[in-house]
Each structure stands twice: as structure tokens, then as C-alpha cells.
Design a protein around this motif. Structure first.
Motif, PDB file in Angstrom:
ATOM      1  N   ASP A 365       0.810  -1.220   0.000  1.00  0.00           N
ATOM      2  CA  ASP A 365       0.000   0.000   0.000  1.00  0.00           C
ATOM      3  C   ASP A 365       0.845   1.273   0.000  1.00  0.00           C
ATOM      4  OD1 ASP A 365      -2.463  -1.443   0.197  1.00  0.00           O
ATOM      5  OD2 ASP A 365      -2.017  -1.785   2.318  1.00  0.00           O
ATOM      6  N   ALA A 366       2.156   1.126   0.062  1.00  0.00           N
ATOM      7  CA  ALA A 366       3.052   2.282   0.196  1.00  0.00           C
ATOM      8  C   ALA A 366       3.294   2.926  -1.171  1.00  0.00           C
ATOM      9  CB  ALA A 366       4.358   1.870   0.842  1.00  0.00           C
ATOM     10  N   VAL A 367       2.311   3.687  -1.637  1.00  0.00           N
ATOM     11  CA  VAL A 367       2.414   4.372  -2.928  1.00  0.00           C
ATOM     12  C   VAL A 367       3.512   5.433  -2.853  1.00  0.00           C
ATOM     13  CG1 VAL A 367       1.152   5.769  -4.610  1.00  0.00           C
ATOM     14  CG2 VAL A 367      -0.039   3.991  -3.307  1.00  0.00           C
ATOM     15  N   LEU A 368       4.285   5.570  -3.900  1.00  0.00           N
ATOM     16  CA  LEU A 368       5.360   6.559  -4.023  1.00  0.00           C
ATOM     17  C   LEU A 368       6.477   6.344  -3.004  1.00  0.00           C
ATOM     18  CD1 LEU A 368       3.251   9.843  -4.558  1.00  0.00           C
ATOM     19  CD2 LEU A 368       4.100   8.252  -6.285  1.00  0.00           C
ATOM     20  N   TYR A 369       6.550   5.140  -2.429  1.00  0.00           N
ATOM     21  CA  TYR A 369       7.561   4.908  -1.398  1.00  0.00           C
ATOM     22  C   TYR A 369       8.983   5.023  -1.947  1.00  0.00           C
ATOM     23  CZ  TYR A 369      10.366   2.729   2.189  1.00  0.00           C
ATOM     24  OH  TYR A 369      11.337   2.480   3.115  1.00  0.00           O
ATOM     25  N   ASP A 370       9.200   4.500  -3.141  1.00  0.00           N
ATOM     26  CA  ASP A 370      10.548   4.577  -3.718  1.00  0.00           C
ATOM     27  C   ASP A 370      10.978   6.029  -3.899  1.00  0.00           C
ATOM     28  OD1 ASP A 370      10.749   1.839  -3.772  1.00  0.00           O
ATOM     29  OD2 ASP A 370      10.136   1.635  -5.871  1.00  0.00           O
ATOM     30  N   GLU A 371      10.052   6.875  -4.330  1.00  0.00           N
ATOM     31  CA  GLU A 371      10.372   8.292  -4.482  1.00  0.00           C
ATOM     32  C   GLU A 371      10.693   8.925  -3.132  1.00  0.00           C
ATOM     33  OE1 GLU A 371       7.590  10.590  -6.691  1.00  0.00           O
ATOM     34  OE2 GLU A 371       7.356   9.092  -8.285  1.00  0.00           O
ATOM     35  N   LEU A 372       9.892   8.591  -2.116  1.00  0.00           N
ATOM     36  CA  LEU A 372      10.163   9.110  -0.776  1.00  0.00           C
ATOM     37  C   LEU A 372      11.549   8.698  -0.297  1.00  0.00           C
ATOM     38  CD1 LEU A 372       6.847   8.590   1.243  1.00  0.00           C
ATOM     39  CD2 LEU A 372       7.931  10.762   0.695  1.00  0.00           C
ATOM     40  N   ARG A 373      11.895   7.449  -0.529  1.00  0.00           N
ATOM     41  CA  ARG A 373      13.187   6.946  -0.068  1.00  0.00           C
ATOM     42  C   ARG A 373      14.333   7.682  -0.763  1.00  0.00           C
ATOM     43  NH1 ARG A 373      13.580   0.734  -0.711  1.00  0.00           N
ATOM     44  NH2 ARG A 373      13.427   1.371  -2.899  1.00  0.00           N
ATOM     45  N   GLU A 374      14.219   7.881  -2.062  1.00  0.00           N
ATOM     46  CA  GLU A 374      15.265   8.600  -2.796  1.00  0.00           C
ATOM     47  C   GLU A 374      15.383  10.045  -2.327  1.00  0.00           C
ATOM     48  OE1 GLU A 374      14.434   8.259  -6.919  1.00  0.00           O
ATOM     49  OE2 GLU A 374      14.617   6.068  -6.959  1.00  0.00           O
ATOM     50  N   LEU A 375      14.230  10.704  -2.126  1.00  0.00           N
ATOM     51  CA  LEU A 375      14.264  12.082  -1.648  1.00  0.00           C
ATOM     52  C   LEU A 375      14.859  12.180  -0.252  1.00  0.00           C
ATOM     53  CD1 LEU A 375      10.827  13.551  -2.823  1.00  0.00           C
ATOM     54  CD2 LEU A 375      13.091  14.482  -3.334  1.00  0.00           C
ATOM     55  N   ALA A 376      14.453  11.269   0.628  1.00  0.00           N
ATOM     56  CA  ALA A 376      14.977  11.282   1.994  1.00  0.00           C
ATOM     57  C   ALA A 376      16.487  11.087   1.995  1.00  0.00           C
ATOM     58  CB  ALA A 376      14.287  10.201   2.829  1.00  0.00           C
ATOM     59  N   HIS A 377      16.955  10.163   1.178  1.00  0.00           N
ATOM     60  CA  HIS A 377      18.397   9.913   1.091  1.00  0.00           C
ATOM     61  C   HIS A 377      19.132  11.147   0.575  1.00  0.00           C
ATOM     62  CE1 HIS A 377      22.067   7.551   0.594  1.00  0.00           C
ATOM     63  NE2 HIS A 377      22.213   8.139  -0.599  1.00  0.00           N
ATOM     64  N   ALA A 378      18.589  11.784  -0.463  1.00  0.00           N
ATOM     65  CA  ALA A 378      19.252  12.945  -1.057  1.00  0.00           C
ATOM     66  C   ALA A 378      19.270  14.142  -0.117  1.00  0.00           C
ATOM     67  CB  ALA A 378      18.555  13.325  -2.365  1.00  0.00           C
ATOM     68  N   LYS A 379      18.242  14.280   0.739  1.00  0.00           N
ATOM     69  CA  LYS A 379      18.128  15.450   1.610  1.00  0.00           C
ATOM     70  C   LYS A 379      18.627  15.190   3.020  1.00  0.00           C
ATOM     71  CE  LYS A 379      14.341  17.979   1.095  1.00  0.00           C
ATOM     72  NZ  LYS A 379      14.730  19.216   0.369  1.00  0.00           N
ATOM     73  N   GLY A 380      19.119  13.977   3.288  1.00  0.00           N
ATOM     74  CA  GLY A 380      19.627  13.667   4.616  1.00  0.00           C
ATOM     75  C   GLY A 380      18.545  13.584   5.669  1.00  0.00           C
ATOM     76  N   CYS A 381      17.396  13.027   5.305  1.00  0.00           N
ATOM     77  CA  CYS A 381      16.256  12.930   6.223  1.00  0.00           C
ATOM     78  C   CYS A 381      16.024  11.478   6.633  1.00  0.00           C
ATOM     79  CB  CYS A 381      14.997  13.489   5.560  1.00  0.00           C
ATOM     80  SG  CYS A 381      15.137  15.221   5.065  1.00  0.00           S
ATOM     81  N   GLU A 382      15.230  11.275   7.651  1.00  0.00           N
ATOM     82  CA  GLU A 382      14.853   9.939   8.118  1.00  0.00           C
ATOM     83  C   GLU A 382      13.502   9.555   7.534  1.00  0.00           C
ATOM     84  OE1 GLU A 382      15.070   9.309  12.372  1.00  0.00           O
ATOM     85  OE2 GLU A 382      16.278  11.127  12.557  1.00  0.00           O
ATOM     86  N   LEU A 383      13.387   8.300   7.123  1.00  0.00           N
ATOM     87  CA  LEU A 383      12.119   7.782   6.607  1.00  0.00           C
ATOM     88  C   LEU A 383      11.760   6.502   7.332  1.00  0.00           C
ATOM     89  CD1 LEU A 383       9.758   7.587   4.588  1.00  0.00           C
ATOM     90  CD2 LEU A 383      11.349   6.489   2.986  1.00  0.00           C
ATOM     91  N   HIS A 384      10.579   6.459   7.913  1.00  0.00           N
ATOM     92  CA  HIS A 384      10.084   5.270   8.609  1.00  0.00           C
ATOM     93  C   HIS A 384       8.798   4.811   7.927  1.00  0.00           C
ATOM     94  CE1 HIS A 384      12.832   5.927  12.019  1.00  0.00           C
ATOM     95  NE2 HIS A 384      12.518   7.211  11.908  1.00  0.00           N
ATOM     96  N   LEU A 385       8.809   3.598   7.431  1.00  0.00           N
ATOM     97  CA  LEU A 385       7.593   2.983   6.893  1.00  0.00           C
ATOM     98  C   LEU A 385       6.957   2.163   8.003  1.00  0.00           C
ATOM     99  CD1 LEU A 385       5.773   2.466   4.432  1.00  0.00           C
ATOM    100  CD2 LEU A 385       7.198   0.455   3.935  1.00  0.00           C
ATOM    101  N   VAL A 386       5.781   2.584   8.446  1.00  0.00           N
ATOM    102  CA  VAL A 386       5.105   1.956   9.579  1.00  0.00           C
ATOM    103  C   VAL A 386       3.943   1.142   9.037  1.00  0.00           C
ATOM    104  CG1 VAL A 386       3.970   2.364  11.791  1.00  0.00           C
ATOM    105  CG2 VAL A 386       5.746   3.939  11.001  1.00  0.00           C
ATOM    106  N   THR A 387       3.997  -0.162   9.193  1.00  0.00           N
ATOM    107  CA  THR A 387       2.975  -1.045   8.640  1.00  0.00           C
ATOM    108  C   THR A 387       2.265  -1.815   9.751  1.00  0.00           C
ATOM    109  OG1 THR A 387       4.553  -2.857   8.350  1.00  0.00           O
ATOM    110  CG2 THR A 387       4.287  -1.325   6.509  1.00  0.00           C
TER     111      THR A 387
END
Length: 447
Positions: A365-387
Motif C-alpha cells: 500500500d506504500a504508494v510513491l515509497y521509492d520516491e520518498l526513499r530517494e528524496l529522503a536519502h538525497a536530503k539527509g532525512c529519516e524515513l520510517h515505513l510503519v505497517t
């Protein structure tokens, strides 16, 4: 659960609070006009009958609130970007009910006041006023329309009506406004009392109607003529989720920001009449716009069949769910389901270190998750996928503190299904996150 973390970016300058400025401005304008109306009322003199005096005063206040209500539904960009369409819609709703009760009180006091001064009962007195006083019959029709609109705007009735049906009935508000104003011109004591009072009321109604004409008609038509949006790609993101890419002319001059939404109308033979609100799922870059929608009804389900080259009529941008309202240099972005679309756009635009919490039932169900992960990596942010299932609450106060220990020191941007948003808002209150640091918006359109 997936985590991506790099050293935080340099913090951005904390923003001012434009929402407070705009809200205080609206309150001040309303209060000043209430004072002016009261002064003109006093200058006009009092009737000998107390009921008639109170009836005239409530009628004047009802007319003023009706004009103020038009300002709330005008969709003026300056107010919308600072207050948000959902808040303006809520104010419009409660102002509408206040108008209804004031005008009902006005009618009752006037009828019973004149009946007290004559030998007629209230019903016959109302008939006599309608037959002998110019404008009273128009006022009765206006009040009847306002009562009908008030009934269908009640939550129980609103849930049973299609948006298009409710909106069509709501348009009769403008008929009621015109009838009420002509009644005020014909029978209002302030119009007869002085030229300044007459000029004031013409100015109030003229400004309110001009604001509606500008915000609801002129601005959307001009923007769509200028930008000439067309579909360039339709990309499936999941079984029931699709992204639509659009381009047009002078998109670098379109005043859209990440987090905002448009009312999208795809000009196909079967859908040109229906508009649906969808957020931008990518920050505007001056070259193209993108929305990402989940099939939740006939309108959104039909998006996957939209053809490349289809013309698009877009009303907006709307909404105050933007980085303009930041108060802190660091952020928490909380998304639930397809509510990730404005969150993904915000992440692209926002400065400073951010923690992204993406709540879904399953990984699929994680739509656009790959984009979020790439953006988070590029901007030095944390990403948590909570399922996981709804219960137990995976974003309970203890979980929020575990994932974001300094959550009280950050701005929180929240978007998702209403039950999830309500639960998270309650959890943030329990954690004593300051109210001015919590930013959320629901899809609502005044009028």
C-alpha cells in the motif's frame, strides 16, 4: 520498517505566522463593520416598540454577516494561502447558521412587533406586511431559500446528498442574497436615514459580490486561459492508484506550492462537468504538474482512462498546507495511505532536517515509497515505513516519541484518512506538541 538517515541539513529560518495575521485581519474587519452598523442604527432613531427595534437590529447584523459569508466563499488567494480552504469552509458553515438564526429572529420580532401595535394576529400581520410594504415579499422568499439551504447543509442531510446536488442547491444562496439586499434597499431604515449609511451598505455588498466574482470566476478563467494545461502522461502507481502528469504555458508563473491542491476537471465528453480535489504529488517545478489519486469513487476511478492530450481545467491552487506556515527549522511529516501525495511534495520543497512517518496497512500500500526513499536519502532525512493493522495504534504517543524523540521541537505536517488524522492529532495533543506547530488540512471547499 525502513530507515534512511544522513547528517541533518542546515536548518531553515523559522517562518512567521501568516495565519494569525489573516485571521486577526478578518476578525478586525468584521468587528469594525459591526461597530459601523450599530452607529448607523442608532443614528436612524428607535421605534416605540421594543420588538421592532430588536427586529431591525438583528436584520442589519444578519445582512452584514451574509455579506461577510460571501467574502469567506470568494476563494481569494491571499486568505486561502494563509488560513486554508478547510478553515474558511468551517467558518462559512457556522456563519451561515448564524445568518439563518439572525434572520429568523428578525422576521419573528418584526412580525410580532407590528402585530402588537395593531389589531392583527401574527399570521395576518405577516400577510399584511407582504401586501403593503415593498420588499417584504422578496424577504420572505429569501428567508425560505436560506432555511432550505440551512437544512441541506446540516451534516445528516449533507451526507445523503451527492456533492453536485448539494452544490446546485447551495447556488440559490446568491438568489437569496439578491432578494435580501433589494428588501433592505426598499424597507431598511438605515437606507432612508442618511446618505452615508446608504453609501456604506452599497459599498459592503458591492465589495462582497466583487470578491466572489473575482475569486470564483475571473481568476480561474484567466489562469486556465494563461496556462492551457494538457495531460502528458498517465502512469499507474498501483492497482487502484494512478499519477497524471500535465504541462502547459508559463507554469513557472503559476503560484502553486507543494502541499496545495486543485479542483481538477478533465475536459472529456463524460467528465467535463465533474471536478475533483487532488493534491499535487510533486513540488511544482515550472515545467509540469503531477497529481496522484486513488480510485475512491467514479470520478477518481475514471482517471486511469484519461487520454494523453486531454485538456484540463484546474481551479486553484488552494490550501494552506505549505511550508509557508513553518515555525521551526526541523519537521515531522506524517502520511497515511494516499495522503502521502502532499507529504511527498512537501518533502521535495522543505528545508532543514525532516523525519517522515509513512503509515500503511501493508508494504504493497506504500504508494510513491521509492520516491520518498530517494528524496529522503538525497536530503539527509529519516524515513520510517510503519505497517500493520489499525490496532494497536502504531503512531501512539509512545511510538511517536520513540521514532522522533524531539517531536515537541519540530513542526508536524499531517495528511491521511480522517480517522487516522484524528487519532494522530489526539496523540500530538497528549504529547503537548504546541498547536501552532501542527499543520493539517482536509479537502473542503466553501460554497
Amino acid at each position: 520498517m525502513t530507515t534512511v538517515q544522513q547528517p541533518p541539513a542546515a536548518p531553515s529560518r523559522p517562518g512567521v505566522r501568516p495565519k494569525v495575521v489573516a485571521r486577526s485581519g478578518l476578525y478586525a474587519v468584521l468587528a469594525a463593520n459591526v461597530a459601523v452598523v450599530t452607529v448607523f442604527f442608532v443614528q436612524a432613531g428607535f421605534a416605540s416598540n421594543t420588538l421592532i427595534v430588536l427586529g431591525r437590529l438583528t436584520g442589519l447584523y444578519g445582512a452584514l454577516l451574509m455579506a461577510f459569508q460571501l467574502l469567506l466563499v470568494a476563494r481569494l488567494p491571499w486568505f486561502d494561502r494563509r488560513i486554508g480552504m478547510d478553515r474558511l469552509t468551517s467558518w462559512h458553515r457556522w456563519t451561515g447558521f448564524s445568518v439563518l438564526w439572525l434572520l429568523l429572529t428578525h422576521a419573528v420580532f418584526i412580525v410580532f412587533g407590528y402585530a402588537d401595535s395593531s389589531s392583527l394576529d401574527p399570521v395576518n400581520q405577516l400577510v399584511d406586511l407582504a401586501e403593503t410594504v415593498e420588499g417584504v415579499l422578496r424577504a420572505i422568499v429569501a428567508l425560505a431559500l436560506i432555511i432550505v439551504i440551512g437544512v441541506v447543509s446540516a451534516r445528516a442531510a449533507r451526507r445523503r446528498l451527492a456533492y453536485e446536488t448539494w452544490h446546485f442547491i447551495h447556488l440559490y444562496t446568491y438568489v437569496a442574497v439578491v432578494l435580501a439586499f433589494t428588501h433592505q434597499v426598499a424597507a431598511g431604515t438605515t437606507f432612508a436615514s442618511s446618505e452615508p449609511a446608504k453609501t456604506y451598505w452599497y459599498g459592503v455588498w458591492g465589495f462582497a459580490l466583487a470578491a466572489v466574482f473575482l475569486g470564483r470566476l475571473v481568476l480561474p478563467l484567466w489562469r486556465n486561459w494563461r496556462h492551457q494545461l494538457r495531460v502528458t502522461a498517465v502512469v499507474p502507481e498501483a492497482d487502484n492508484v494512478v499519477s497524471i502528469y500535465m504541462t502547459g504555458r508559463d507554469l513557472d508563473k503559476m503560484p502553486a506550492r507543494a502541499g496545495q491542491f486543485f479542483m481538477w476537471r478533465f475536459l472529456t465528453p463524460d467528465r467535463w462537468w465533474q471536478a475533483n480535489p487532488f493534491s499535487l504529488s510533486a513540488a511544482p517545478d515550472g515545467r509540469q504538474l503531477r497529481l496522484t489519486a486513488k480510485a475512491a469513487g467514479d470520478g477518481s476511478a475514471a482517471l486511469k482512462h484519461v487520454k494523453v492530450g486531454t485538456r484540463v481545467f484546474a481551479e486553484g491552487p488552494y490550501g494552506a498546507f505549505t511550508a509557508m506556515h513553518r515555525t521551526r527549522p526541523e519537521s515531522v511529516l506524517i502520511a497515511g495511505g494516499v495522503g502521502v501525495t502532499p507529504i511527498r511534495a512537501l518533502l521535495e520543497e522543505i528545508d532543514g532536517h525532516a523525519v517522515i512517518l509513512y503509515r500503511v496497512a501493508t508494504d504493497r500500500d506504500a504508494v510513491l515509497y521509492d520516491e520518498l526513499r530517494e528524496l529522503a536519502h538525497a536530503k539527509g532525512c529519516e524515513l520510517h515505513l510503519v505497517t500493520g493493522p489499525v490496532s494497536p495504534d502504531k503512531l501512539a504517543p509512545s511510538e511517536l516519541v520513540r521514532l522522533v524523540p524531539d517531536i515537541r521541537e519540530r513542526d508536524v505536517f499531517l495528511c491521511g484518512p480522517p480517522p487516522m488524522m484524528n487519532a494522530v492529532l489526539g496523540n500530538l495533543r497528549e504529547l503537548d506538541v504546541p498547536k501552532q506547530q501542527i499543520h493539517f488540512e482536509r479537502f473542503s471547499l466553501a460554497g
